[in-house]
Structures are given as C-alpha cells and as structure tokens.
Design an enzyme around this catalytic site. Structure first.
Site, PDB file in Angstrom:
ATOM      1  N   PHE A 122       0.852  -1.192   0.000  1.00 28.93           N
ATOM      2  CA  PHE A 122       0.000   0.000   0.000  1.00 28.93           C
ATOM      3  C   PHE A 122       0.888   1.242   0.000  1.00 28.93           C
ATOM      4  O   PHE A 122       1.741   1.388   0.882  1.00 28.93           O
ATOM      5  CB  PHE A 122      -0.876  -0.043   1.266  1.00 28.93           C
ATOM      6  CG  PHE A 122      -1.821   1.100   1.434  1.00 28.93           C
ATOM      7  CD1 PHE A 122      -2.807   1.359   0.489  1.00 28.93           C
ATOM      8  CD2 PHE A 122      -1.759   1.912   2.562  1.00 28.93           C
ATOM      9  CE1 PHE A 122      -3.701   2.406   0.663  1.00 28.93           C
ATOM     10  CE2 PHE A 122      -2.651   2.960   2.745  1.00 28.93           C
ATOM     11  CZ  PHE A 122      -3.621   3.211   1.791  1.00 28.93           C
ATOM     12  N   ASP A 239      -9.032   1.880   8.469  1.00 29.35           N
ATOM     13  CA  ASP A 239     -10.006   1.488   9.503  1.00 29.35           C
ATOM     14  C   ASP A 239     -10.072  -0.033   9.638  1.00 29.35           C
ATOM     15  O   ASP A 239     -10.304  -0.569  10.713  1.00 29.35           O
ATOM     16  CB  ASP A 239     -11.411   2.013   9.159  1.00 29.35           C
ATOM     17  CG  ASP A 239     -11.561   3.504   9.441  1.00 29.35           C
ATOM     18  OD1 ASP A 239     -10.707   4.074  10.138  1.00 29.35           O
ATOM     19  OD2 ASP A 239     -12.558   4.098   8.960  1.00 29.35           O
ATOM     20  N   ARG A 242      -6.023  -1.415  10.796  1.00 26.19           N
ATOM     21  CA  ARG A 242      -5.405  -1.096  12.093  1.00 26.19           C
ATOM     22  C   ARG A 242      -5.604  -2.221  13.117  1.00 26.19           C
ATOM     23  O   ARG A 242      -4.684  -2.489  13.907  1.00 26.19           O
ATOM     24  CB  ARG A 242      -5.917   0.267  12.596  1.00 26.19           C
ATOM     25  CG  ARG A 242      -5.248   1.411  11.837  1.00 26.19           C
ATOM     26  CD  ARG A 242      -5.814   2.786  12.111  1.00 26.19           C
ATOM     27  NE  ARG A 242      -5.087   3.792  11.325  1.00 26.19           N
ATOM     28  CZ  ARG A 242      -5.558   4.978  11.002  1.00 26.19           C
ATOM     29  NH1 ARG A 242      -6.764   5.354  11.392  1.00 26.19           N
ATOM     30  NH2 ARG A 242      -4.834   5.824  10.285  1.00 26.19           N
ATOM     31  N   GLN A 336      13.245  -6.919  31.074  1.00 26.89           N
ATOM     32  CA  GLN A 336      13.565  -6.715  32.488  1.00 26.89           C
ATOM     33  C   GLN A 336      13.610  -8.054  33.245  1.00 26.89           C
ATOM     34  O   GLN A 336      14.512  -8.288  34.053  1.00 26.89           O
ATOM     35  CB  GLN A 336      12.521  -5.770  33.119  1.00 26.89           C
ATOM     36  CG  GLN A 336      12.888  -5.250  34.496  1.00 26.89           C
ATOM     37  CD  GLN A 336      14.085  -4.289  34.457  1.00 26.89           C
ATOM     38  OE1 GLN A 336      14.399  -3.742  33.420  1.00 26.89           O
ATOM     39  NE2 GLN A 336      14.750  -4.138  35.587  1.00 26.89           N
ATOM     40  N   GLU A 363       0.767   2.823  10.291  1.00 28.15           N
ATOM     41  CA  GLU A 363      -0.694   2.879  10.039  1.00 28.15           C
ATOM     42  C   GLU A 363      -1.347   3.953  10.907  1.00 28.15           C
ATOM     43  O   GLU A 363      -2.483   3.802  11.351  1.00 28.15           O
ATOM     44  CB  GLU A 363      -1.345   1.509  10.179  1.00 28.15           C
ATOM     45  CG  GLU A 363      -0.856   0.563   9.087  1.00 28.15           C
ATOM     46  CD  GLU A 363      -1.738  -0.609   8.815  1.00 28.15           C
ATOM     47  OE1 GLU A 363      -2.954  -0.511   9.005  1.00 28.15           O
ATOM     48  OE2 GLU A 363      -1.186  -1.642   8.396  1.00 28.15           O
ATOM     49  N   GLY A 364      -0.609   5.011  11.164  1.00 30.93           N
ATOM     50  CA  GLY A 364      -1.103   6.123  11.974  1.00 30.93           C
ATOM     51  C   GLY A 364      -0.547   6.040  13.382  1.00 30.93           C
ATOM     52  O   GLY A 364      -0.790   5.056  14.089  1.00 30.93           O
TER      53      GLY A 364
HETATM   54  N1  COS Z   1     -13.659   7.008   6.775  1.00 32.34           N
HETATM   55  C1  COS Z   1     -14.297   7.721   5.793  1.00 32.34           C
HETATM   56  N2  COS Z   1     -14.027   9.008   5.525  1.00 32.34           N
HETATM   57  C2  COS Z   1     -13.079   9.610   6.253  1.00 32.34           C
HETATM   58  C3  COS Z   1     -12.377   8.942   7.274  1.00 32.34           C
HETATM   59  C4  COS Z   1     -12.717   7.604   7.531  1.00 32.34           C
HETATM   60  N3  COS Z   1     -12.110   6.884   8.482  1.00 32.34           N
HETATM   61  N4  COS Z   1     -11.499   9.801   7.827  1.00 32.34           N
HETATM   62  C5  COS Z   1     -11.645  10.966   7.173  1.00 32.34           C
HETATM   63  N5  COS Z   1     -12.591  10.839   6.229  1.00 32.34           N
HETATM   64  C6  COS Z   1     -13.067  11.873   5.316  1.00 32.34           C
HETATM   65  C7  COS Z   1     -13.626  13.060   6.090  1.00 32.34           C
HETATM   66  O1  COS Z   1     -14.994  12.861   6.392  1.00 32.34           O
HETATM   67  C8  COS Z   1     -13.410  14.204   5.115  1.00 32.34           C
HETATM   68  O2  COS Z   1     -14.420  14.158   4.127  1.00 32.34           O
HETATM   69  P1  COS Z   1     -15.120  15.511   3.586  1.00 32.34           P
HETATM   70  O3  COS Z   1     -14.035  16.222   2.815  1.00 32.34           O
HETATM   71  O4  COS Z   1     -16.234  15.019   2.744  1.00 32.34           O
HETATM   72  O5  COS Z   1     -15.547  16.266   4.816  1.00 32.34           O
HETATM   73  C9  COS Z   1     -12.107  13.837   4.429  1.00 32.34           C
HETATM   74  O6  COS Z   1     -11.969  12.403   4.581  1.00 32.34           O
HETATM   75  C10 COS Z   1     -10.917  14.534   5.044  1.00 32.34           C
HETATM   76  O7  COS Z   1     -10.939  14.234   6.439  1.00 32.34           O
HETATM   77  P2  COS Z   1     -10.227  15.120   7.535  1.00 32.34           P
HETATM   78  O8  COS Z   1     -10.571  16.566   7.281  1.00 32.34           O
HETATM   79  O9  COS Z   1     -10.517  14.549   8.867  1.00 32.34           O
HETATM   80  O10 COS Z   1      -8.694  14.901   7.117  1.00 32.34           O
HETATM   81  P3  COS Z   1      -7.361  15.402   7.786  1.00 32.34           P
HETATM   82  O11 COS Z   1      -6.487  15.880   6.704  1.00 32.34           O
HETATM   83  O12 COS Z   1      -7.648  16.263   8.957  1.00 32.34           O
HETATM   84  O13 COS Z   1      -6.688  14.011   8.281  1.00 32.34           O
HETATM   85  C11 COS Z   1      -6.256  12.129   9.750  1.00 32.34           C
HETATM   86  C12 COS Z   1      -7.269  13.143   9.148  1.00 32.34           C
HETATM   87  C13 COS Z   1      -5.209  12.815  10.606  1.00 32.34           C
HETATM   88  C14 COS Z   1      -7.096  11.183  10.578  1.00 32.34           C
HETATM   89  C15 COS Z   1      -5.567  11.352   8.582  1.00 32.34           C
HETATM   90  O14 COS Z   1      -4.695  12.210   7.889  1.00 32.34           O
HETATM   91  C16 COS Z   1      -4.810  10.132   9.063  1.00 32.34           C
HETATM   92  O15 COS Z   1      -5.388   9.076   9.280  1.00 32.34           O
HETATM   93  N6  COS Z   1      -3.474  10.264   9.217  1.00 32.34           N
HETATM   94  C17 COS Z   1      -2.624   9.140   9.525  1.00 32.34           C
HETATM   95  C18 COS Z   1      -2.209   8.520   8.249  1.00 32.34           C
HETATM   96  C19 COS Z   1      -1.690   7.144   8.415  1.00 32.34           C
HETATM   97  O16 COS Z   1      -2.308   6.297   9.037  1.00 32.34           O
HETATM   98  N7  COS Z   1      -0.526   6.947   7.818  1.00 32.34           N
HETATM   99  C20 COS Z   1       0.082   5.666   7.767  1.00 32.34           C
HETATM  100  C21 COS Z   1       0.078   5.271   6.347  1.00 32.34           C
HETATM  101  S1  COS Z   1      -0.074   3.595   6.043  1.00 32.34           S
HETATM  102  S2  COS Z   1       1.431   2.735   6.914  1.00 32.34           S
END
Ligand code: COS
Length: 384
Positions: A122, A239, A242, A336, A363-364
């Site tokens: 991914f 989702d 994780r 330990q 994964e976050g």
């Molecule tokens: N399921 C469905 N939709 C989702 C969602 C989810 N779990 N999370 C966010 N969205 C949607 C939101 O509803 C929003 O939609 P709209 O534009 O229609 O309102 C859109 O996606 C953007 O969401 P949001 O504004 O919350 O995005 P952010 O940029 O604030 O980011 C986080 C949110 C921090 C949660 C996200 O960037 C994240 O998960 N970061 C970690 C990344 C990660 O796990 N990296 C590891 C990579 S794989 S090893």
C-alpha cells in the site's frame, strides 16, 4: 479465556501457530540479523491456503474477515513480528481492491494474492505526508487512456518485494483531500522503480522501501473507485487494517510473555527460581492482564467490523492504541525479567521489544489514533 471461535477460525489459528512454531521461530533471529525477506515462509503460508483467509471465496480466498486475518497475524507475530508483516502488509495493499475494486479488478488481482502467488503493498506515505496524509504530492494526470504518475512514496512495507501496489496520488490539488485518487500499479510497469531499502530498528525481516514513479503510465482502468475517492479509499482501508497492527502487537506481546515465564522458571538466583519471587510474579501477572485485555478488544473489534458495522474508525483506533502500547510495555518488561540476558541478542526478547515499537507508529501514530478517537467521541456526544 475462551473466545468462542468457530471451528474454522480455530483451525486457522492452530495452523498459523504450527507454522510459526515450526518454521518461523527457529529462523526469526537469523532473519532479523540478515534483514532477509521471508519468501520461503510465504510459500509455506501459500501451500497451507492461509494467504487468502480474508479474501472473498468468489476470488479464490477462504471468505473470512478481519478476525481471520488478525488470528493469522497474531500467531505468526508470536514467533516474529517482522516475518508476519509480509502477510499483513499484503492485506493492507489488498483491502483497497477488496473494498473499492470493480469486478474486473478483483478478478484480475485477488486470486493471485489469495493463492500466495503475488504479494501486495500500500503506497500512501511520502516524505512530507506521514501523519498528515492529505499532504500527498505524488501526482496522477490523465493522458488519453492512461494516467501518468510522478512522485515518490516512502517507507512502503513490502516495497520492492510485492507485485501489486495500491497507490494514492493527487489528481486535483485544488480540492485538498477530495482531490486524491487511488490506483493499482503493477511491479514492472515502465517508470516504476524502487528506491533505497531502509535499515530499521525492528521488523527487520520485512522490506521497507521507496516507490519511485517517473512518468509511469498505467491504464486508466487501474483507477480504484472514482477520481477524488483516494483519501476515502485510504481511510476506509486503514479502519480495517489497524486491527491487524493490533493483532501483530498482541502476538509480539504474547511471544515475549511466554519467553519471560519460561526464563523465570529456569533462572535460579538466591537458591530458587526467580518465578518464586513476588517481584517477578507481579510483573508476569500484569503482563498477562494487559495481553488478555488486548486480545479481548482486538477480537471484539474485528467481530464488530465483520458484523457489517458501517462506522468503526474509533473502535479500530482504540484497539490499535491499546494493543500496541501493551506490546511496548510487555516486551520492555520481558527484557527486564530476563535482565542482562534479555539485553543480549542470543535471547529473543530484545528483538521483540524492537519489533513492538513500530506498532505504536505505523498505520497512523498512536497520537493520530487518539485524535481520531477524540473527534469521534465529541461527534457522538454532540448528537446526544
Ligand atoms: N472514513 C471515511 N471518511 C473519512 C475517514 C474515515 N475513516 N477519515 C476521514 N474521512 C473523510 C472526512 O470525512 C473528510 O471528508 P469531507 O471532505 O467530505 O468532509 C475527508 O476524509 C478529510 O478528512 P479530515 O478533514 O478529517 O482529514 P485530515 O487531513 O484532517 O486528516 C487524519 C485526518 C489525521 C485522521 C488522517 O490524515 C490520518 O489518518 N493520518 C494518519 C495517516 C496514516 O495512518 N498513515 C500511515 C500510512 S499507512 S502505513
């Protein structure tokens, strides 16, 4: 604890445990030291029909869900949290296709992944897009019947070893998170190459590499879902996966705990096995409590997801945080209990402590998980 697994789930768990014990445990330290990718172990998993436990039957899998995937990851991780990642990282690369692929894409890619013939990966993370996933800079521009990809993905699990990559790229920068799209890219496509292989603290049997796209042309049929859906594809995938990281953490913790108990019964100090001292007994008891609580939360979250629940970002994040923090604590305590021996590479617990650390990060990060949990809680409470 009896988790009332079905007969099939029990069989899957036992088979994975047998492979872990017989094939992985004896080579785990060597693979860690050499940073060797476990192709041979993946072949054993393939021959045992475990590669497709989470893939629908119509595409050659066993038709299980997140729980079946977690059971395999947990058992493999008991022996080695790095080797298990060849399987778990493939799950992460495959879920975008299972969730958002059309029938043609599923027919084309899932059977080979289910049979173990192909591995997946991914590609979301970039140098400036880690926690801030919306910071992706890789672009995909439609040119006739092809998309042209340019950019570099970083820290990609199975990078270079996998055959099928699900990649998030920007198709319309002005739209922010709604301007991303997800694509399937095959290894060997001209313009798609691999950058440096990372030298890591832990999970060293897993391969982590850059993906480099230089005018890489892919057929437009490789777009997953629709243009603009890429961020949702990534979030919905995470989702579901994780809990897999949580299962990896759980397995690592269980493995470290078993080593600590075994050692405490053999190690004699002050004329008696150290397991007879309350100081050690309480450490072991705390380990067991935390592991069992992790397992209960991981299995229940998987069941909740597999029941067809619509929204489970919060629960998925919760089990990832809890199990990974537990793994870090338990593996540190295992070192330990083994004392000076625990710190030495001849004993397996220092490796488990190193392997555990990544589960709090990838994964976050657990800080991002807590953001997800808090935002969901606040949303729920404002509805009441
Ligand atoms: N399921 C469905 N939709 C989702 C969602 C989810 N779990 N999370 C966010 N969205 C949607 C939101 O509803 C929003 O939609 P709209 O534009 O229609 O309102 C859109 O996606 C953007 O969401 P949001 O504004 O919350 O995005 P952010 O940029 O604030 O980011 C986080 C949110 C921090 C949660 C996200 O960037 C994240 O998960 N970061 C970690 C990344 C990660 O796990 N990296 C590891 C990579 S794989 S090893």
């Amino acid at each position: 604890m009896n988790y009332f697994l079905t007969e099939e789930q029990q069989m899957i768990k036992e088979l994975a445990a047998k492979i872990a014990e017989e094939k992985i445990a004896p080579v785990a330290i060597q693979y860690d030291e050499e940073g060797k990718f476990p192709h041979d172990i993946m072949k054993v998993l393939a021959d045992s029909d475990l590669c497709g436990v989470y893939i629908p039957e119509e595409y050659g899998g066993l038709g299980g869900g997140i729980l079946e995937m977690a059971l395999v990851v947990e058992e493999l991780s008991r022996a080695c949290g790095g080797i298990s990642l060849a399987f778990a990282g493939t799950g992460l690369g495959t879920f975008p296709i299972i969730l958002f692929g059309n029938d043609e894409q599923k027919q084309k890619y899932l059977p080979d992944i289910a049979s173990g013939k192909k591995l997946a990966a991914f590609g979301l993370t970039e140098a400036d897009a880690g926690s801030d996933a919306a910071g992706v800079r890789t672009t995909a521009v439609l040119d006739g019947d092809e998309y042209v990809l340019n950019g570099t993905k970083q820290w990609i699990t199975n990078g270079g070893e996998a055959d099928v990559y699900t990649v998030v790229a920007c198709t319309n920068r002005s739209k922010g998170a709604r301007g991303f799209s997800a694509f399937i890219v095959e290894k060997g496509t001209p313009g798609f190459s691999f950058g440096k292989k990372e030298n890591k603290m832990g999970i060293r049997a897993s391969c982590t590499s850059e993906l480099v796209f230089e005018n890489c042309r892919i057929p437009k049929e490789n777009l997953l879902a629709r243009e603009g859906m890429g961020f949702i594809v990534a979030m919905k995938t995470l989702d579901r996966t994780r809990p897999g990281v949580a299962a990896q953490a759980l397995g690592i913790a269980q493995g470290a705990f078993e080593e600590a108990v075994k050692y405490s019964k053999q190690r004699v100090q002050f004329g008696q096995p150290i397991s007879s001292f309350q100081a050690i007994q309480h450490i072991l008891a705390d380990m067991a409590i935390q592991i069992e609580a992790s397992r209960a939360l991981v299995y229940q979250t998987c069941r909740f997801i597999d029941s067809g629940a619509k929204d489970f970002s919060k629960e998925s994040a919760m089990c990832k945080v809890f199990a990974s923090d537990t793994a870090m604590k338990v593996t540190t305590d295992a070192v330990q209990v083994l004392g000076g021996y625990g710190y030495m590479k001849e004993y397996p617990v220092e490796k488990k402590m190193r392997d555990a650390k990544i589960t709090q990060i990838y994964e976050g990060t657990n800080q991002i998980q807590r953001n997800v949990i808090a935002l969901e809680l606040i949303k729920e409470f404002s509805k009441k």
